[in-house]
Enzyme design. Structure first.
Site, PDB file in Angstrom:
ATOM      1  N   ASN A 149       1.347  -1.347  -0.340  1.00 30.37           N
ATOM      2  CA  ASN A 149       0.157   0.018   0.087  1.00 30.37           C
ATOM      3  C   ASN A 149       0.690   1.442  -0.430  1.00 30.37           C
ATOM      4  O   ASN A 149       1.412   1.556   0.988  1.00 30.37           O
ATOM      5  CB  ASN A 149      -0.839  -0.039   0.916  1.00 30.37           C
ATOM      6  CG  ASN A 149      -1.679   1.111   1.150  1.00 30.37           C
ATOM      7  OD1 ASN A 149      -1.415   2.186   0.404  1.00 30.37           O
ATOM      8  ND2 ASN A 149      -2.438   1.429   2.079  1.00 30.37           N
ATOM      9  N   CYS A 157      -4.897   0.037   6.457  1.00 29.35           N
ATOM     10  CA  CYS A 157      -3.580  -0.637   6.265  1.00 29.35           C
ATOM     11  C   CYS A 157      -3.453  -1.030   7.363  1.00 29.35           C
ATOM     12  O   CYS A 157      -3.675  -1.811   8.300  1.00 29.35           O
ATOM     13  CB  CYS A 157      -2.406  -1.421   5.086  1.00 29.35           C
ATOM     14  SG  CYS A 157      -1.330  -0.076   5.322  1.00 29.35           S
ATOM     15  N   HIS A 158      -3.529  -0.116   8.734  1.00 32.75           N
ATOM     16  CA  HIS A 158      -3.407  -0.317   9.766  1.00 32.75           C
ATOM     17  C   HIS A 158      -4.219  -1.205  10.779  1.00 32.75           C
ATOM     18  O   HIS A 158      -4.033  -1.447  11.791  1.00 32.75           O
ATOM     19  CB  HIS A 158      -2.587   1.118  10.737  1.00 32.75           C
ATOM     20  CG  HIS A 158      -3.942   2.355  10.629  1.00 32.75           C
ATOM     21  ND1 HIS A 158      -4.300   3.124   9.178  1.00 32.75           N
ATOM     22  CD2 HIS A 158      -4.573   2.614  11.363  1.00 32.75           C
ATOM     23  CE1 HIS A 158      -4.599   3.749   9.591  1.00 32.75           C
ATOM     24  NE2 HIS A 158      -5.585   3.476  11.268  1.00 32.75           N
ATOM     25  N   GLU A 184      -7.234   5.741  17.365  1.00 36.33           N
ATOM     26  CA  GLU A 184      -8.287   5.366  16.781  1.00 36.33           C
ATOM     27  C   GLU A 184      -9.485   4.745  17.940  1.00 36.33           C
ATOM     28  O   GLU A 184     -10.152   4.756  17.560  1.00 36.33           O
ATOM     29  CB  GLU A 184      -8.580   4.884  15.934  1.00 36.33           C
ATOM     30  CG  GLU A 184      -8.276   5.194  13.923  1.00 36.33           C
ATOM     31  CD  GLU A 184      -8.324   4.373  12.700  1.00 36.33           C
ATOM     32  OE1 GLU A 184      -9.056   3.629  13.271  1.00 36.33           O
ATOM     33  OE2 GLU A 184      -7.494   5.264  12.175  1.00 36.33           O
TER      34      GLU A 184
END
Length: 190
Positions: A149, A157-158, A184
């Site tokens: 990516n 992608c994390h 997050e």
């Protein structure tokens, strides 16, 4: 192609945007830099030169404080920096930027688009992502596409972790993946 860098807490990101003739500019790379590393030494730079068939003279570095909104490509980089800062401050959950996905294979592009559907603050396994991109037995291929990516952070992608709840890998380094997930509100096994 225009290149700039921006800070992400203690980390540094290289941002590269460009446009083909008669096209609007798009982001082509968002890449984590190691401490003290120049954007010229980022892992993406040789791939970009090869894919776009360009050389060093086709890149122009502009300090983020010198970017101009009068130039469409530079304005895109300013918008990217603004959206990254909003994400850091908890004001943005999804990026809204034009991305040049063309450097990926058809399968990689499908995976990268699949990554963009994972909601902020949630994680899924590589196996789940494989099912979502219609390749249910291809979790290793999905993990490989994930690792390629070129839009770290922007294409999340994390948010993909191992089935056992552990972090798995991350091209930018596990410290960055853990940092992004913590931003997050996600806690993962080490």
């Amino acid at each position: 192609m225009i290149v700039t860098t921006t800070s992400f807490g203690q980390y540094e990101l290289a941002l590269i945007a460009g446009a083909n003739e008669n096209e609007s500019p798009k982001i082509v790379v968002v890449d984590w830099l190691k401490e003290g590393q120049s954007w010229l030494n980022s892992k993406s730079f040789p791939k970009l030169k090869k894919y776009y068939k360009i050389d060093d003279s086709d890149f122009e570095f502009i300090d983020k404080n010198s970017l101009s909104i009068a130039d469409m490509t530079q304005a895109l980089l300013l918008t990217t920096i603004e959206q990254i800062n909003e994400y850091i401050n908890g004001e943005r959950k999804k990026f809204d930027l034009p991305l040049d996905l063309s450097s990926g294979t058809e399968f990689q592009q499908r995976v990268w688009k699949g990554l963009q559907t994972i909601p902020h603050g949630e994680t899924i396994s590589y196996a789940t992502l494989a099912q979502r991109v219609n390749n249910p037995k291809g979790y290793r291929a999905v993990a490989n596409a994930n690792g390629k990516n070129p839009f770290s952070l922007i294409v999340p992608c994390h948010r993909v972790i191992a089935s056992d709840g552990k972090l798995g890998g991350y091209t930018g380094g596990l410290d960055k993946k853990e940092h992004l997930l913590a931003l997050e509100g996600v806690k993962c096994k080490g």
